[in-house]
Write a protein that holds these residues in place. Structure first.
Motif, short mmCIF file in Angstrom:
data_model
loop_
_atom_site.label_atom_id
_atom_site.label_comp_id
_atom_site.label_asym_id
_atom_site.label_seq_id
_atom_site.Cartn_x
_atom_site.Cartn_y
_atom_site.Cartn_z
N LYS A 117 0.86 -1.19 0.00
CA LYS A 117 0.00 0.00 0.00
C LYS A 117 0.89 1.24 0.00
O LYS A 117 1.03 1.93 1.01
CB LYS A 117 -0.94 -0.01 1.20
N LEU A 118 1.47 1.52 -1.13
CA LEU A 118 2.42 2.63 -1.24
C LEU A 118 1.70 3.98 -1.23
O LEU A 118 0.67 4.13 -1.90
CB LEU A 118 3.25 2.50 -2.52
N PRO A 119 2.22 4.97 -0.53
CA PRO A 119 1.55 6.26 -0.38
C PRO A 119 1.94 7.27 -1.46
O PRO A 119 2.05 8.47 -1.18
CB PRO A 119 2.03 6.73 0.99
N TYR A 120 2.17 6.79 -2.68
CA TYR A 120 2.64 7.67 -3.74
C TYR A 120 1.61 7.73 -4.87
O TYR A 120 0.83 6.81 -5.08
CB TYR A 120 3.99 7.17 -4.29
N GLN A 121 1.65 8.83 -5.60
CA GLN A 121 0.73 9.01 -6.70
C GLN A 121 1.06 8.09 -7.87
O GLN A 121 2.18 7.60 -8.00
CB GLN A 121 0.75 10.47 -7.17
N ASP A 122 0.08 7.87 -8.73
CA ASP A 122 0.29 7.07 -9.93
C ASP A 122 1.42 7.66 -10.78
O ASP A 122 1.57 8.88 -10.88
CB ASP A 122 -0.98 7.03 -10.77
N LYS A 123 2.20 6.77 -11.38
CA LYS A 123 3.25 7.15 -12.33
C LYS A 123 4.22 8.19 -11.75
O LYS A 123 4.55 9.18 -12.40
CB LYS A 123 2.62 7.66 -13.64
N SER A 124 4.70 7.92 -10.55
CA SER A 124 5.60 8.85 -9.87
C SER A 124 7.07 8.62 -10.21
O SER A 124 7.86 9.57 -10.19
CB SER A 124 5.45 8.71 -8.34
N PHE A 125 7.47 7.37 -10.53
CA PHE A 125 8.89 7.02 -10.53
C PHE A 125 9.40 6.57 -11.89
O PHE A 125 8.75 5.83 -12.62
CB PHE A 125 9.15 5.91 -9.51
N ASP A 126 10.64 7.01 -12.18
CA ASP A 126 11.35 6.51 -13.36
C ASP A 126 11.93 5.12 -13.10
O ASP A 126 11.98 4.28 -14.00
CB ASP A 126 12.50 7.46 -13.71
N LYS A 127 12.37 4.89 -11.88
CA LYS A 127 12.93 3.59 -11.49
C LYS A 127 12.44 3.26 -10.08
O LYS A 127 12.35 4.14 -9.22
CB LYS A 127 14.47 3.63 -11.45
N ILE A 128 12.14 2.00 -9.85
CA ILE A 128 11.90 1.48 -8.51
C ILE A 128 12.92 0.38 -8.27
O ILE A 128 13.07 -0.54 -9.09
CB ILE A 128 10.47 0.93 -8.34
N PHE A 129 13.64 0.47 -7.16
CA PHE A 129 14.63 -0.54 -6.76
C PHE A 129 14.06 -1.33 -5.58
O PHE A 129 13.56 -0.75 -4.61
CB PHE A 129 15.93 0.13 -6.32
N CYS A 130 14.17 -2.65 -5.66
CA CYS A 130 13.72 -3.50 -4.55
C CYS A 130 14.69 -4.68 -4.46
O CYS A 130 14.64 -5.61 -5.26
CB CYS A 130 12.29 -3.97 -4.80
N ILE A 131 15.57 -4.61 -3.48
CA ILE A 131 16.71 -5.53 -3.40
C ILE A 131 16.49 -6.59 -2.33
O ILE A 131 16.43 -6.30 -1.13
CB ILE A 131 18.01 -4.74 -3.11
N SER A 132 16.34 -7.86 -2.80
CA SER A 132 16.21 -9.03 -1.91
C SER A 132 15.16 -8.82 -0.83
O SER A 132 15.44 -8.94 0.36
CB SER A 132 17.56 -9.39 -1.29
N VAL A 133 13.95 -8.51 -1.26
CA VAL A 133 12.85 -8.24 -0.33
C VAL A 133 11.63 -9.12 -0.62
O VAL A 133 11.08 -9.75 0.29
CB VAL A 133 12.42 -6.76 -0.39
N LEU A 134 11.20 -9.15 -1.86
CA LEU A 134 9.89 -9.72 -2.19
C LEU A 134 9.75 -11.19 -1.80
O LEU A 134 8.65 -11.64 -1.46
CB LEU A 134 9.60 -9.54 -3.69
#
Length: 215
Positions: A117-134
């Motif tokens: 449940k991310l608190p950010y607006q639609d289409k906010s980011f050029d890149k999302i990084f998620c390292i060894s989490v999911l």
């Protein structure tokens, strides 16, 4: 081999023992993961370090490279400078001046948030990084997290992720990506070469890296 190829990380891949901080020896795959992920940080990017951790250095590196940096974590201490300073000291044995963290608190938008449940607006980011989490989330939360990544990523944006294997089932991941409307950006291979990088601290694990884009 291209940095855009989604595949297992190999022993022969570039790595850095120093990434903002001198990384602990017990972090057997992170030096490779960070060295690869940093290639995607560009000066005009607005980026998110998703589940950034308190002392983990990627958000600090991104703050020195990118136009705007957001960092979220489910740990409420992410909003506390003193807690982050303590965790840096405990993790790296390094005492950081308060001015260091003041600088990064000014340049990083910290947020206490779950990935589902991310608190950010639609289409906010050029890149999302998620390292060894999911791989540490439930199947339901993984699916919802991908949906949130898709919602908050720009249409041509990239999702830069790594997974511990076999904690993550790669065949199941392919099916899930199709369901949540992501696809591999460029080439990918699920094959396991002989020279795989191996982490032994939590059992015998390998690390899979992926560059994803909206389908």
């Amino acid at each position: 081999m291209s940095i855009f190829t989604s595949r297992f990380i190999l022993k022969t891949d570039p790595y850095s023992k120093h990434f903002v901080f001198n990384l602990p020896k017990t972090w057997e795959t992170r030096p490779h993961e960070y060295e690869w992920a940093k290639n995607f940080a560009e000066t005009e990017d607005i980026v998110l370090d998703a589940a950034c951790g308190l002392s983990h250095p990627l958000k600090f590196y991104l703050a020195g490279k990118c136009k705007e940096v957001y960092a979220c974590d489910i740990d409420a201490r992410i909003l506390s400078k003193s807690s982050i300073l303590k965790d840096i000291r405990d993790t790296y044995g390094t005492i950081i001046e308060n001015s260091f963290l003041n600088h990064y608190f000014h340049h990083i938008h910290f947020c206490h948030s779950s990935l589902s449940k991310l608190p950010y607006q639609d289409k906010s980011f050029d890149k999302i990084f998620c390292i060894s989490v999911l791989e540490h989330l439930s199947k339901v939360d993984i699916e919802q997290t991908f949906k949130e990544f898709r919602r908050t990523l720009k249409d041509e944006g990239l999702l830069i992720v790594t997974f511990d294997y076999p904690t993550i089932n790669l065949e199941a991941l392919k099916i899930l990506l199709d369901k949540v409307k992501f696809k591999f950006y460029g080439d990918y291979s699920l094959d396991k070469p002989d020279n795989l990088l191996v982490s032994t601290i939590w059992g015998e694990l390998n690390c899979f890296r992926a560059v994803l884009i909206k389908n």
